[in-house]
Motif scaffolding. Structure first.
Motif, PDB file in Angstrom:
ATOM      1  N   LYS A  74      36.460  62.072  36.592  1.00  0.00           N
ATOM      2  CA  LYS A  74      36.100  60.618  36.426  1.00  0.00           C
ATOM      3  C   LYS A  74      37.154  59.925  35.762  1.00  0.00           C
ATOM      4  CE  LYS A  74      31.362  61.495  34.879  1.00  0.00           C
ATOM      5  NZ  LYS A  74      30.776  60.974  36.046  1.00  0.00           N
ATOM      6  N   LYS A  75      38.319  60.428  35.276  1.00  0.00           N
ATOM      7  CA  LYS A  75      39.350  59.595  34.789  1.00  0.00           C
ATOM      8  C   LYS A  75      40.425  59.295  35.897  1.00  0.00           C
ATOM      9  CE  LYS A  75      41.065  59.985  30.419  1.00  0.00           C
ATOM     10  NZ  LYS A  75      41.673  60.260  29.418  1.00  0.00           N
ATOM     11  N   SER A  78      38.175  57.023  39.281  1.00  0.00           N
ATOM     12  CA  SER A  78      37.536  55.706  38.913  1.00  0.00           C
ATOM     13  C   SER A  78      36.060  55.871  38.678  1.00  0.00           C
ATOM     14  CB  SER A  78      38.079  54.512  39.665  1.00  0.00           C
ATOM     15  OG  SER A  78      39.421  54.486  39.799  1.00  0.00           O
ATOM     16  N   MET A  79      35.452  56.700  37.902  1.00  0.00           N
ATOM     17  CA  MET A  79      34.242  56.989  37.704  1.00  0.00           C
ATOM     18  C   MET A  79      33.344  57.275  39.067  1.00  0.00           C
ATOM     19  SD  MET A  79      34.266  57.040  34.606  1.00  0.00           S
ATOM     20  CE  MET A  79      32.526  56.579  34.164  1.00  0.00           C
ATOM     21  N   ASN A 119      35.205  52.340  46.168  1.00  0.00           N
ATOM     22  CA  ASN A 119      36.179  52.948  45.127  1.00  0.00           C
ATOM     23  C   ASN A 119      37.386  53.657  46.064  1.00  0.00           C
ATOM     24  OD1 ASN A 119      37.472  54.495  43.396  1.00  0.00           O
ATOM     25  ND2 ASN A 119      35.626  55.732  42.660  1.00  0.00           N
ATOM     26  N   GLU A 121      40.452  52.925  45.311  1.00  0.00           N
ATOM     27  CA  GLU A 121      41.475  53.639  44.376  1.00  0.00           C
ATOM     28  C   GLU A 121      41.386  55.300  44.115  1.00  0.00           C
ATOM     29  OE1 GLU A 121      42.190  53.410  39.737  1.00  0.00           O
ATOM     30  OE2 GLU A 121      41.814  51.582  40.689  1.00  0.00           O
ATOM     31  N   GLY A 122      39.959  55.513  44.092  1.00  0.00           N
ATOM     32  CA  GLY A 122      39.670  56.979  43.918  1.00  0.00           C
ATOM     33  C   GLY A 122      39.820  57.803  45.178  1.00  0.00           C
ATOM     34  N   LYS A 179      49.116  51.017  41.523  1.00  0.00           N
ATOM     35  CA  LYS A 179      47.837  50.810  41.458  1.00  0.00           C
ATOM     36  C   LYS A 179      47.405  49.310  41.417  1.00  0.00           C
ATOM     37  CE  LYS A 179      44.179  51.353  37.861  1.00  0.00           C
ATOM     38  NZ  LYS A 179      43.809  52.276  36.823  1.00  0.00           N
ATOM     39  N   ARG A 181      46.341  45.916  40.206  1.00  0.00           N
ATOM     40  CA  ARG A 181      46.024  45.630  38.707  1.00  0.00           C
ATOM     41  C   ARG A 181      45.043  44.490  38.800  1.00  0.00           C
ATOM     42  NH1 ARG A 181      48.248  49.719  37.407  1.00  0.00           N
ATOM     43  NH2 ARG A 181      50.631  49.859  37.264  1.00  0.00           N
ATOM     44  N   LYS A 182      43.923  44.754  37.881  1.00  0.00           N
ATOM     45  CA  LYS A 182      42.947  43.653  37.830  1.00  0.00           C
ATOM     46  C   LYS A 182      43.481  42.552  37.116  1.00  0.00           C
ATOM     47  CE  LYS A 182      39.636  46.829  38.693  1.00  0.00           C
ATOM     48  NZ  LYS A 182      39.343  48.251  38.147  1.00  0.00           N
TER      49      LYS A 182
END
Length: 183
Positions: A74-75, A78-79, A119, A121-122, A179, A181-182
């Motif tokens: 999960k970490k 990204s869930m 997702n 990123e995942g 990654k 960035r938001k």
């Protein structure tokens, strides 16, 4: 990619036929025989490990492993959903056991599910982990070395472990550095 490999093959064959025409056909046929032998060896290795993985799934080991890995998954990813987590756990556990060919279908399934849900990123992290795959036991390489009568087939254990650890650490670090960035 197929076009590139085909062009390289034909250029190599032409050069080989010009430089040493008497050995060109002999080299092609012996190479074909070696390829068939290697394929048969790999089929046997993958059949054994596919059976092992199926038994692990049937007895609930994969589900238990997935539950144990869930906080880390999960970490890192990204869930993901529980279904995605199960595929990711199969991919990671198969790679840990050095069964990259067995890990691939679960990795493709998890990546597809992650991407369909947005997702990316995942999916990127999974791609990096699957590509670098920490191998606690490089079973495929050891089995191949054993099938070709290596004096010490397990000699690759430490170099394989160290190189895969370094590759995975660098890959995950780069995923973190690049990654998005938001805002």
């Amino acid at each position: 990619m197929n076009v590139i490999f085909t062009v390289i093959l034909f250029i190599s064959l032409i050069i080989f036929a010009v430089i040493s025409p008497d050995k060109a056909l002999e080299a092609m046929t012996s190479g074909g025989q070696k390829a068939v032998t290697l394929s048969i060896n790999l089929i046997a290795i993958y059949a054994v490990w596919s059976g092992f993985l199926q038994i692990a799934e049937d007895c609930g080991f994969v589900r238990k492993l997935s539950e144990k890995l869930r906080p880390l998954i999960k970490k890192l990813f990204s869930m993901p959903t529980d279904d995605e987590s199960d595929d990711i756990a199969v991919n990671i556990s198969a790679n840990l056991l050095g069964m990259g060919g067995i890990a691939t279908p679960a990795g493709i399934s998890a990546t597809t599910k992650l991407c369909n849900r947005g997702n990316h990123e995942g999916a990127t992290v999974l791609f990096v982990l699957a590509s670098t795959s920490i191998q606690l036991v490089p079973t495929t390489v050891i089995s191949l070395r054993q099938s070709f009568s290596s004096a010490n087939p397990a000699l690759v254990f430490v170099p394989s472990l160290l190189s895969s650890l370094v590759c995975t650490a660098v890959g995950l670090f780069l995923c973190f550095v690049f990654k998005p960035r938001k805002k």
